[in-house]
Design an enzyme around this catalytic site. Structure first.
Site, PDB file in Angstrom:
ATOM      1  N   SER A 136      70.559   6.319 -52.515  1.00  0.00           N
ATOM      2  CA  SER A 136      71.419   6.015 -53.653  1.00  0.00           C
ATOM      3  C   SER A 136      72.759   5.535 -53.124  1.00  0.00           C
ATOM      4  CB  SER A 136      71.626   7.277 -54.504  1.00  0.00           C
ATOM      5  OG  SER A 136      72.666   7.114 -55.443  1.00  0.00           O
ATOM      6  N   TYR A 149      72.939  16.274 -55.716  1.00  0.00           N
ATOM      7  CA  TYR A 149      72.340  14.937 -55.636  1.00  0.00           C
ATOM      8  C   TYR A 149      73.014  14.115 -54.542  1.00  0.00           C
ATOM      9  CZ  TYR A 149      70.641  10.364 -57.227  1.00  0.00           C
ATOM     10  OH  TYR A 149      70.055   9.124 -57.298  1.00  0.00           O
TER      11      TYR A 149
END
Length: 248
Positions: A136, A149
């Protein structure tokens, strides 16, 4: 008749995972779709003419059982896409440790276990395979509401480099893709809030959210011979976000 190469895609019931499975299927792979959502992954696999396996990527025993089933029913993998992941936002000061651990288990530990098992199988069968991990932009930048995350995706970026170096001698390439703002279920909350969406797009030079198919296409490229000299890299598909300093 030449047997098609086999690709496993985790978290493939919808969104980016399904787009990756479709792109690989279009490229001539027999696809195996894995997801914790039994009904969703069965429907997705049926649409692509692939196989479905229900698996919680935060559970080591289930991951090991999935790979044993694949070996028994399908044969060795030529490609693995570690896509399954969760975000689980919350306030940093009150963020629950068990929640943090669950995100790490799925997003990082699951990637390590699956990568190791797939690589062992590829080495045993002499397959010059490709592994693609879903990282990401939050491996590089951060959002305070998703601490686990961000930590997990930074770990995926580094794990990708480690695995690429370790497996290079076996002609197994390991890369990652780092999406920015992609129009999926994970972005639904942002899409539903005009101010939040405007803020996200203000940090995206191309001025729009990406489509899941645009991630799938990059994943398929990294699994193809066209990417035969690329390993250990994270390719950011983010509409220019990471290159942005500030604008006037």
């Amino acid at each position: 008749m030449t047997k098609k190469p086999i690709a496993l895609i985790t978290g493939a019931a919808q969104g980016i995972g399904f787009a990756c499975a479709k792109a690989l299927s279009d490229d001539g792979y027999d696809v195996i779709l894995s997801d914790i959502n039994a009904g969703g992954v069965a429907a997705a696999a049926k649409e692509l003419g692939g196989a479905a396996i229900v698996c919680d990527m935060g559970d080591r025993a289930q991951i090991e059982a999935m790979f044993a089933q694949i070996a028994a029913e399908h044969g060795p993998l030529s490609a693995l896409v570690n896509n399954a992941g969760v975000a689980m936002p919350g306030d940093f000061l009150s963020y629950d440790f068990d929640t943090f651990q669950k995100v790490i288990d799925i997003n990082l530990h699951g990637v390590f276990i699956a990568t190791q098992l797939a690589a062992r199988d590829m080495v045993e069968h002499g397959i010059a395979g490709a592994i693609v991990n879903m990282s990401s932009v939050n491996a590089q930048v951060a959002i305070p509401a998703i601490p686990a995350y961000c930590a997990s995706k930074g770990g995926v970026m580094q794990l990708t480099k480690v695995a690429a170096l370790a497996l290079a001698k076996n002609n197994i390439r390991v890369n990652a893709v780092g999406p920015g703002s992609i129009d999926t279920e994970m972005m639904a909350g942002v899409n539903a809030n005009p101010e939040a969406f405007k803020m996200a797009m203000s940090r995206t030079p191309l001025g729009r959210a990406g489509d899941a198919s645009e991630i799938g296409d990059v994943v398929a490229f990294l699994c193809s011979k066209k990417a035969s000299y690329i390993t250990g890299e994270t390719i950011y598909v983010d509409g220019g976000r990471l290159g942005l300093n500030y604008t006037c």
